[in-house]
Design an enzyme around this catalytic site. Structure first.
Site: not given
Ligand code: 5GP
Ligand code: ZN
Length: 116
Positions: A32-33, A98, A102, A104, A89
């Site tokens: 994760d970034i 996103v 995915h 986590h 999520n």
């Molecule tokens: P969500 O909130 O949708 O469950 O999680 C999305 C996750 O994707 C977040 O933890 C965010 O930091 C990660 N993320 C968003 N954009 C990118 C990206 O371009 N590269 C990577 N490696 N992680 C990302």
């Protein structure tokens, strides 16, 4: 299938940089970034689904494969004995940001309980 302008589709296709820790024909896993734990890896199906809800009719083996990859990576990272969390999520109340399914994988330190 690659959805245009989906960042995770681009990562799965190798068109967007990411620290990939595992890749096969069905699944990609990468850091994760913005890590929220010492270990924070995202496991995605290479095929685009906007969330687990969108994957309701997906091949169950694909979803199982995502979870098995998560468990294998937890072992690789050495967090299987101390414990970890796998979470996905779905939609606004969860804070999904996103819209490509995915999972986590979080661990490496004690995790806050944030169940609702
Ligand atoms: P969500 O909130 O949708 O469950 O999680 C999305 C996750 O994707 C977040 O933890 C965010 O930091 C990660 N993320 C968003 N954009 C990118 C990206 O371009 N590269 C990577 N490696 N992680 C990302
Ligand atoms: Zn996508």
């Amino acid at each position: 299938m690659t959805e245009q302008s989906c960042i995770f589709c681009a990562i799965a296709a190798g068109q967007q940089p990411a620290t990939v820790v595992y890749r096969d024909d069905r699944v990609t896993a990468f850091w994760d970034i913005r890590p929220q734990a010492k270990v924070h890896v995202l496991i995605i199906p290479n095929q685009h689904f906007s969330s687990l809800d969108d994957a309701i009719n997906a091949d169950p083996a694909l979803l199982g494969h995502c979870l098995q990859v998560a468990a294998r990576l937890a072992r690789e990272q050495g967090i299987h004995t101390t414990g970890y969390r796998v979470v996905t999520n779905v939609g606004p109340h969860s804070g999904q940001s996103v819209f490509h399914l995915h999972f986590h994988l979080l661990g490496g330190n004690p995790l806050r309980l944030a169940l609702g």
